[in-house]
Design an enzyme around this catalytic site. Sequence first.
Site, PDB file in Angstrom:
ATOM      1  N   GLY A   8     -11.260  41.351   5.151  1.00  0.00           N
ATOM      2  CA  GLY A   8     -10.807  40.918   3.627  1.00  0.00           C
ATOM      3  C   GLY A   8      -9.914  42.207   3.192  1.00  0.00           C
ATOM      4  O   GLY A   8      -9.923  42.565   2.187  1.00  0.00           O
ATOM      5  N   GLY A  11      -7.038  41.519   0.379  1.00  0.00           N
ATOM      6  CA  GLY A  11      -7.599  41.241  -0.985  1.00  0.00           C
ATOM      7  C   GLY A  11      -7.436  42.197  -1.904  1.00  0.00           C
ATOM      8  O   GLY A  11      -7.138  43.486  -1.447  1.00  0.00           O
ATOM      9  N   ASP A  13     -10.047  43.749  -3.433  1.00  0.00           N
ATOM     10  CA  ASP A  13     -11.106  44.793  -3.116  1.00  0.00           C
ATOM     11  C   ASP A  13     -10.792  45.713  -1.928  1.00  0.00           C
ATOM     12  O   ASP A  13     -11.160  46.830  -1.789  1.00  0.00           O
ATOM     13  CB  ASP A  13     -12.469  44.091  -3.157  1.00  0.00           C
ATOM     14  CG  ASP A  13     -12.880  43.665  -4.596  1.00  0.00           C
ATOM     15  OD1 ASP A  13     -12.035  43.812  -5.418  1.00  0.00           O
ATOM     16  OD2 ASP A  13     -13.933  43.298  -4.657  1.00  0.00           O
ATOM     17  N   ASP A  58     -10.220  36.115  12.157  1.00  0.00           N
ATOM     18  CA  ASP A  58     -10.393  35.085  11.306  1.00  0.00           C
ATOM     19  C   ASP A  58     -12.264  35.120  11.355  1.00  0.00           C
ATOM     20  O   ASP A  58     -12.714  34.964  12.295  1.00  0.00           O
ATOM     21  CB  ASP A  58     -10.034  33.756  11.672  1.00  0.00           C
ATOM     22  CG  ASP A  58     -10.076  32.962  10.443  1.00  0.00           C
ATOM     23  OD1 ASP A  58     -11.168  32.735   9.914  1.00  0.00           O
ATOM     24  OD2 ASP A  58      -9.002  32.437   9.999  1.00  0.00           O
ATOM     25  N   ALA A  82     -14.423  39.475   3.053  1.00  0.00           N
ATOM     26  CA  ALA A  82     -13.633  38.102   3.215  1.00  0.00           C
ATOM     27  C   ALA A  82     -14.394  37.128   2.726  1.00  0.00           C
ATOM     28  O   ALA A  82     -15.285  36.879   2.804  1.00  0.00           O
ATOM     29  CB  ALA A  82     -13.352  37.858   4.842  1.00  0.00           C
ATOM     30  N   GLN A  84     -13.200  33.069   0.582  1.00  0.00           N
ATOM     31  CA  GLN A  84     -12.382  31.828  -0.160  1.00  0.00           C
ATOM     32  C   GLN A  84     -13.072  32.121  -1.558  1.00  0.00           C
ATOM     33  O   GLN A  84     -14.231  31.814  -1.767  1.00  0.00           O
ATOM     34  CB  GLN A  84     -12.569  30.389   0.290  1.00  0.00           C
ATOM     35  CG  GLN A  84     -11.638  29.621  -0.285  1.00  0.00           C
ATOM     36  CD  GLN A  84     -11.576  29.422  -1.987  1.00  0.00           C
ATOM     37  OE1 GLN A  84     -11.087  30.277  -2.656  1.00  0.00           O
ATOM     38  NE2 GLN A  84     -12.742  28.906  -2.577  1.00  0.00           N
ATOM     39  N   SER A 127     -22.102  38.023  -5.118  1.00  0.00           N
ATOM     40  CA  SER A 127     -21.572  37.848  -6.448  1.00  0.00           C
ATOM     41  C   SER A 127     -22.306  37.496  -7.793  1.00  0.00           C
ATOM     42  O   SER A 127     -23.511  36.816  -7.430  1.00  0.00           O
ATOM     43  CB  SER A 127     -20.470  36.906  -6.317  1.00  0.00           C
ATOM     44  OG  SER A 127     -20.162  36.168  -7.366  1.00  0.00           O
ATOM     45  N   GLU A 129     -21.617  35.273  -9.655  1.00  0.00           N
ATOM     46  CA  GLU A 129     -21.678  33.690  -9.654  1.00  0.00           C
ATOM     47  C   GLU A 129     -22.741  33.188  -9.214  1.00  0.00           C
ATOM     48  O   GLU A 129     -23.088  31.974  -9.520  1.00  0.00           O
ATOM     49  CB  GLU A 129     -20.465  33.595  -8.964  1.00  0.00           C
ATOM     50  CG  GLU A 129     -19.980  31.989  -8.855  1.00  0.00           C
ATOM     51  CD  GLU A 129     -19.329  31.372 -10.296  1.00  0.00           C
ATOM     52  OE1 GLU A 129     -19.060  32.526 -11.140  1.00  0.00           O
ATOM     53  OE2 GLU A 129     -19.489  30.386 -10.534  1.00  0.00           O
ATOM     54  N   TYR A 160     -18.710  27.854  -4.137  1.00  0.00           N
ATOM     55  CA  TYR A 160     -18.606  29.398  -3.703  1.00  0.00           C
ATOM     56  C   TYR A 160     -20.087  29.980  -3.898  1.00  0.00           C
ATOM     57  O   TYR A 160     -20.151  30.578  -3.172  1.00  0.00           O
ATOM     58  CB  TYR A 160     -17.518  29.744  -4.864  1.00  0.00           C
ATOM     59  CG  TYR A 160     -17.591  31.249  -4.787  1.00  0.00           C
ATOM     60  CD1 TYR A 160     -16.856  31.899  -3.836  1.00  0.00           C
ATOM     61  CD2 TYR A 160     -18.170  31.766  -5.664  1.00  0.00           C
ATOM     62  CE1 TYR A 160     -16.829  33.230  -3.792  1.00  0.00           C
ATOM     63  CE2 TYR A 160     -18.073  33.170  -5.829  1.00  0.00           C
ATOM     64  CZ  TYR A 160     -17.393  33.872  -4.815  1.00  0.00           C
ATOM     65  OH  TYR A 160     -17.366  35.367  -5.001  1.00  0.00           O
ATOM     66  N   HIS A 190     -14.696  42.039 -11.349  1.00  0.00           N
ATOM     67  CA  HIS A 190     -13.954  42.986 -11.378  1.00  0.00           C
ATOM     68  C   HIS A 190     -12.484  42.804 -11.115  1.00  0.00           C
ATOM     69  O   HIS A 190     -12.178  41.992 -10.408  1.00  0.00           O
ATOM     70  CB  HIS A 190     -14.561  44.285 -10.506  1.00  0.00           C
ATOM     71  CG  HIS A 190     -14.776  43.729  -9.229  1.00  0.00           C
ATOM     72  ND1 HIS A 190     -15.987  42.924  -8.970  1.00  0.00           N
ATOM     73  CD2 HIS A 190     -14.012  43.726  -8.126  1.00  0.00           C
ATOM     74  CE1 HIS A 190     -15.993  43.006  -7.464  1.00  0.00           C
ATOM     75  NE2 HIS A 190     -14.806  43.092  -7.133  1.00  0.00           N
TER      76      HIS A 190
END
Length: 361
Positions: A8, A11, A13, A58, A82, A84, A127, A129, A160, A190
Amino acid sequence: MKKAIIFGITGQDGSHLTDLLLEKDYEVIGVTRRVSVDTTSRISTLLENKNLKLESGDITDAHSVINILKNHQDAAEVYNLAAQSHVAVSFKQPALTWDITGKGCLNILQAMVDLDMKKSRFYQASSSEMYGKNYDVEVGMTSESKYQDEDTKFIPQSPYAIAKCAAHYMTRLYREGYGLHTSAGILFNHEGPRRGENFVTRKITKWIGDYIKWCNTKGIMPEDSIACGTEEELYVAGRTSRDQDLQFPKLRLGNLDAYRDWGYAGDYCEAMWMMLQQDQPDDYVICTGETHTVREFLQIAFSSVGLNKWDKFVTVDPEFYRPAEVDYLRGDCSKAKEKLGWNPKHSFEDLVKMMVMSDLS
Ligand code: NAP
Ligand code: G4F
């Protein structure tokens, strides 16, 4: 020289973490996936650095993950950033989100076991979330405050978040079951100038930057524009609503009442590194401890360019509502403060202004 692998790296971060690790004299191996456009813009200034090497792979392809780790079994640290990572997209592409955000983490952990990488330390990007609609309540003498910390139960509200919970529990299982040094950072939102343009903060600051630049090219005073067109068209315009050349689409947003604990991404990537410097692997909440609504973000962002009536420029579009929403996030990172010595360095207001200024330039 210590070696670190970042899944990742392209991205938000990944780019901040790469800055930090190169500054600390690490050799960084960044995993990038093949896509039809160049995704390295966030790390473009680092590509010439001789201590940075990109490997193609990947995270959903266990074969490619094991090959990368096999070539770099001497890595001291492995960071899994990494994902989505867009919550709304996860409702539209739940299976893909599961494969990347959930199973991808398992692919790395199992490869580390198969290659007996007991000396390498692993970081998982968990997360806030994952808390979904849950929070704990602290009862004070005169008031009550809601918060989430390492002991708050997860009640995930999106594909997610469910994928992140699976990866989080896998990270814990591979620590306790296989003796790997695995830590998870439960990071609250963040942001910063490198934030993807379809997350709410950057969507707002990018719109402001584009609008101010458009006003400048048209010779319009930004505060002079008027709402025009039918309710569906929803433009702001300078002087006349009839001249299409003088119309600019309003900022279309979804739920403005959600509370988020927003911090600066650079500060949070430092916490990731700090976690892996601990002898004992563990899980840590990383946050600011403050919470604000999307409306408050809008108010500060627009007023920072002299626009005091933000609601004139914004229209609520149900297209951006989610099937299920996380209404309230406010973290308590006492554990990270005490054990890691970590503290956020940027206030909410600094963060909003930093993002607006960056999008104006
Ligand atoms: P981001 O900007 O969306 O970056 C995600 C990264 O994952 C990108 O480099 C992306 O590569 C890569 N990726 C996606 N699918 C992949 C695949 N199949 N194989 C390999 N790489 C893949 O996310 P971020 O904001 O930097 O967040 C970093 C991590 O922290 C994510 O796991 C996110 O879920 C988590 N997190 C973020 C926040 C936050 O507020 N930012 C909070 C808590 C947790 P491409 O460039 O090719 O797309
Ligand atoms: O910026 P957001 O899309 O971030 P969200 O959903 O909180 O997720 C981010 O933070 C998580 C940490 O808690 C990460 F794990 C995740 O990877 C990601 O980085 O939305 C923030 C809030 C939501 O309540 C959303 O409904 O803003 C609301 N919102 C209102 N209008 C919008 C919009 N969000 C987006 N993306 N776009 C809108 O137009």
